[in-house]
Design a protein around this motif. Sequence first.
Motif, PDB file in Angstrom:
ATOM      1  N   ARG A 120       0.830  -1.215   0.000  1.00 22.25           N
ATOM      2  CA  ARG A 120       0.000   0.000   0.000  1.00 22.25           C
ATOM      3  C   ARG A 120       0.861   1.260   0.000  1.00 22.25           C
ATOM      4  NH1 ARG A 120      -3.513   3.261   3.355  1.00 22.25           N
ATOM      5  NH2 ARG A 120      -5.506   3.544   2.269  1.00 22.25           N
ATOM      6  N   ALA A 121       2.018   1.218   0.662  1.00 20.14           N
ATOM      7  CA  ALA A 121       2.900   2.386   0.666  1.00 20.14           C
ATOM      8  C   ALA A 121       3.378   2.721  -0.736  1.00 20.14           C
ATOM      9  CB  ALA A 121       4.097   2.144   1.591  1.00 20.14           C
ATOM     10  N   GLY A 122       3.500   1.705  -1.594  1.00 20.27           N
ATOM     11  CA  GLY A 122       3.903   1.959  -2.960  1.00 20.27           C
ATOM     12  C   GLY A 122       2.812   2.567  -3.813  1.00 20.27           C
ATOM     13  N   LEU A 123       1.577   2.584  -3.304  1.00 20.92           N
ATOM     14  CA  LEU A 123       0.458   3.156  -4.057  1.00 20.92           C
ATOM     15  C   LEU A 123      -0.021   4.487  -3.491  1.00 20.92           C
ATOM     16  CD1 LEU A 123      -1.669  -0.082  -4.627  1.00 20.92           C
ATOM     17  CD2 LEU A 123      -0.344   1.173  -6.340  1.00 20.92           C
ATOM     18  N   THR A 124       0.124   4.671  -2.187  1.00 17.93           N
ATOM     19  CA  THR A 124      -0.394   5.887  -1.554  1.00 17.93           C
ATOM     20  C   THR A 124       0.687   6.717  -0.880  1.00 17.93           C
ATOM     21  OG1 THR A 124      -0.869   4.715   0.518  1.00 17.93           O
ATOM     22  CG2 THR A 124      -2.608   4.768  -1.141  1.00 17.93           C
ATOM     23  N   GLY A 125       1.886   6.160  -0.727  1.00 16.59           N
ATOM     24  CA  GLY A 125       2.940   6.884  -0.035  1.00 16.59           C
ATOM     25  C   GLY A 125       2.954   6.566   1.446  1.00 16.59           C
ATOM     26  N   GLY A 126       3.874   7.199   2.140  1.00 16.46           N
ATOM     27  CA  GLY A 126       4.049   6.959   3.567  1.00 16.46           C
ATOM     28  C   GLY A 126       5.200   6.010   3.824  1.00 16.46           C
ATOM     29  N   LYS A 127       5.668   5.989   5.069  1.00 17.74           N
ATOM     30  CA  LYS A 127       6.778   5.121   5.489  1.00 17.74           C
ATOM     31  C   LYS A 127       8.031   5.381   4.658  1.00 17.74           C
ATOM     32  CE  LYS A 127       3.553   1.615   7.053  1.00 17.74           C
ATOM     33  NZ  LYS A 127       3.586   2.126   8.416  1.00 17.74           N
ATOM     34  N   GLY A 128       8.276   6.663   4.368  1.00 18.73           N
ATOM     35  CA  GLY A 128       9.450   7.038   3.602  1.00 18.73           C
ATOM     36  C   GLY A 128       9.211   7.195   2.114  1.00 18.73           C
ATOM     37  N   ILE A 129       8.043   6.817   1.621  1.00 15.28           N
ATOM     38  CA  ILE A 129       7.690   6.964   0.204  1.00 15.28           C
ATOM     39  C   ILE A 129       6.865   8.243   0.063  1.00 15.28           C
ATOM     40  CG2 ILE A 129       6.595   5.892  -1.786  1.00 15.28           C
ATOM     41  CD1 ILE A 129       9.007   4.387  -0.670  1.00 15.28           C
TER      42      ILE A 129
END
Length: 505
Positions: A120-129
Amino acid sequence: MAADLTTVVPGQAYPSGPGHRPVTGPGVFVGRDESAFHLATTADYFGWLEHVKTAAGCSRPVRLTGEIATIDRATGRLLASITTAELPDGEIYKPCGNRRHAVCPSCARTYQRDAYQLVRAGLTGGKGIPDTVAAHPAVFVTLTAPSFGPVHTQRSDRKGRPIPCRPRRDALHCPHRLPAGCQRVHADDDPALGTPLCLDCYDHTAQVVWNHTAPELWRRTSIALTRHVHARARTLGIGWVPQVTDTGRTRRIPPVRLSFGKVAEMQRRGVVHYHAIVRLDGVDPTDPAAVIPPPDVFGVDDLAAAVTHAAATVAFTTAGHPANPTGWRITWGAQVDTRPVNADGDITDGKVAGYLAKYATKSTETTGHVSRRLDGDTIDLYANPHGTHPERLIDACWTLGAHRDWQRLRRWAHMLGFGGHFLTKSRRYSVTFRILRDARTIWRRTETHHQHGHPADDETTLIVGLLTYAGSGWHTTGDALLANTAAAMARERHDTARHELAAAV
């Protein structure tokens, strides 16, 4: 299940306390199930639960013994040390960390949640993305294997109503005199699903070879995807970006690149197919590691066209084998599904992440076969050239693996030939599992320090564990019962609180 009994010999000393079966008298047999009751009634029961808390839900925890030392980072001076002999049971319990739900549901649950956050971070961002990735073109791709023979399956008409498996108007039979069709409507739990209509007509050898070469097929497909996107950039008139290397030379790099996260799913017929998220990113020549939006002229349609083209054109032939001197032709199947990921449609980031995370914890159990790595002593228990569908697949792996250039098929016979990872990603798609696990470790240590009334001091001290392997699994069935019950209750309370918080928001 019969209780495991231990004989108590008169006059012999026995340990007491958490994790040890109680002694009620000389010559008495004490069952493990009974020890659970006595352990739960001891004064230090809750201390034992706190000690095994980190591995409480694990089916087969790893037990460690040794010493844990606290060292000053600046001077290297030993500040404190504790031996596991001073702890309950004299050991430390660590979760096994197995990702397979059929092996350890608790550890698989943790892995699944990490996988969800990673995808999900690769689709919405967060956790350094960066959050800007939510606007990048992204597609959800399903790539399947070709057919190796007709199998029983579930089918539906255009209105979603179930229809017979493989209806035929004529009464044709295969060369082995079995019906070439199936008029049944299979239920979800029908054991016939995924099995060939005729085991002797099915090409088990080609299927295990396809499973074995599926990672290579994906690698070539990712290369073809990248080349197609770069060619599309030239067509749109987007020039290559100049970049200055460390040596001072200038080179030109492509203006876009692809990032992906994918999961392999084992179908009931025993062949893998891939579900993948493919995202299009731009390139920053001053910071190659940065994740930036692609040029505005690129859209989801361009990405979908690249996937369709690659799936239709990528193919290769394996090396020869005595069973097939010309090699096997490896291609994708005809069923290729490409759908855009968006926040408002049916394919949302949350659904895609949940879907991929669910299959990341599964393996061959859907085929009816579950085993560990096989060898010459155990292969006869699972392989049979005239047996069931999984048994024939395992036998094909073992038979083909006798050739020196195909020995890896024997190594992965328990996986029906597939030796790849079930969840992989490109470098810049998202965070790593290690980052997520380290963050969880830091959070747990911080909470532990706060519970004991003093702040965390990880920046000034270093904790070193001089531990050795003592064994795997719980000491008694009673210990496992109490630990897993406490963990299940904690998970239930956590899920209830999470649902109530989501409803309140």
